[in-house]
Design an enzyme around this catalytic site. Structure first.
Site, PDB file in Angstrom:
ATOM      1  N   CYS A  50       0.828  -1.205   0.000  1.00  0.00           N
ATOM      2  CA  CYS A  50       0.000   0.000   0.000  1.00  0.00           C
ATOM      3  C   CYS A  50       0.862   1.255   0.000  1.00  0.00           C
ATOM      4  O   CYS A  50       0.506   2.263  -0.617  1.00  0.00           O
ATOM      5  CB  CYS A  50      -0.955  -0.021   1.191  1.00  0.00           C
ATOM      6  SG  CYS A  50      -2.099  -1.425   1.099  1.00  0.00           S
ATOM      7  N   THR A  51       2.013   1.189   0.650  1.00  0.00           N
ATOM      8  CA  THR A  51       2.947   2.312   0.641  1.00  0.00           C
ATOM      9  C   THR A  51       3.527   2.488  -0.757  1.00  0.00           C
ATOM     10  O   THR A  51       3.597   3.609  -1.270  1.00  0.00           O
ATOM     11  CB  THR A  51       4.056   2.103   1.700  1.00  0.00           C
ATOM     12  OG1 THR A  51       3.431   2.023   2.989  1.00  0.00           O
ATOM     13  CG2 THR A  51       5.060   3.241   1.694  1.00  0.00           C
TER      14      THR A  51
END
Length: 156
Positions: A50-51
């Protein structure tokens, strides 16, 4: 069940933070009629995939900005979103869906498997909603590193 391309985008009302929303605010889909909207569903703030995905959007923000209103959506809290935005310096807003109404309405709350365990979680998917409020495109099960390239292609 996932909405289909050409169908009316499921309505929602949810808290949001970040981007132009410096304070926690409630937004609803109907506010964006007449604008293209991108909902980027992702599993969890501050996780590696997600980062990667969030930072790719941040790094090419100039290519996206102006083509559509972009929102990240996860079941994390506003407090978690605030930390994620600050840590990664994300230029766009994140919608908190702690009650799972949005992920369920868009059919991305699914059974997943990891290390032999089955659990419920958010499928990494992106919905592009047209100016008419209908689903224009769906990017399903996207890879974090490839997501931005696919999204830019759809947005033209």
């Amino acid at each position: 069940m996932k909405p289909e391309i050409g169908s009316e985008a499921p309505a929602f009302l949810a808290p949001v933070i970040g981007g132009t929303y410096q304070e926690e605010t409630q937004i609803e889909l109907s506010e964006f009629v007449g604008q293209r909207l991108v909902l980027v569903f992702y599993p969890k703030d501050n996780t590696p995939g997600c980062t990667t995905q969030g930072c790719a959007i941040r790094d090419d923000w100039s290519q996206l900005n102006g083509k559509a209103q972009v929102f990240g959506v996860s079941i994390d809290s506003i407090k978690s979103h605030q930390k994620f935005i600050e840590k990664q310096q994300l230029p766009y807003a994140l919608i908190s869906d702690e009650g799972k109404q949005i992920v369920e309405a868009y059919g991305v709350w699914v059974e997943k498997q990891m290390y032999g365990k089955t659990y419920m979680g958010t499928e990494r998917s992106t919905f592009v909603i047209g100016v008419d409020g209908k689903i224009e495109a769906i990017l399903e099960k996207v890879k974090p590193a490839k997501h931005l390239e696919q999204l830019l292609e759809v947005l033209g």
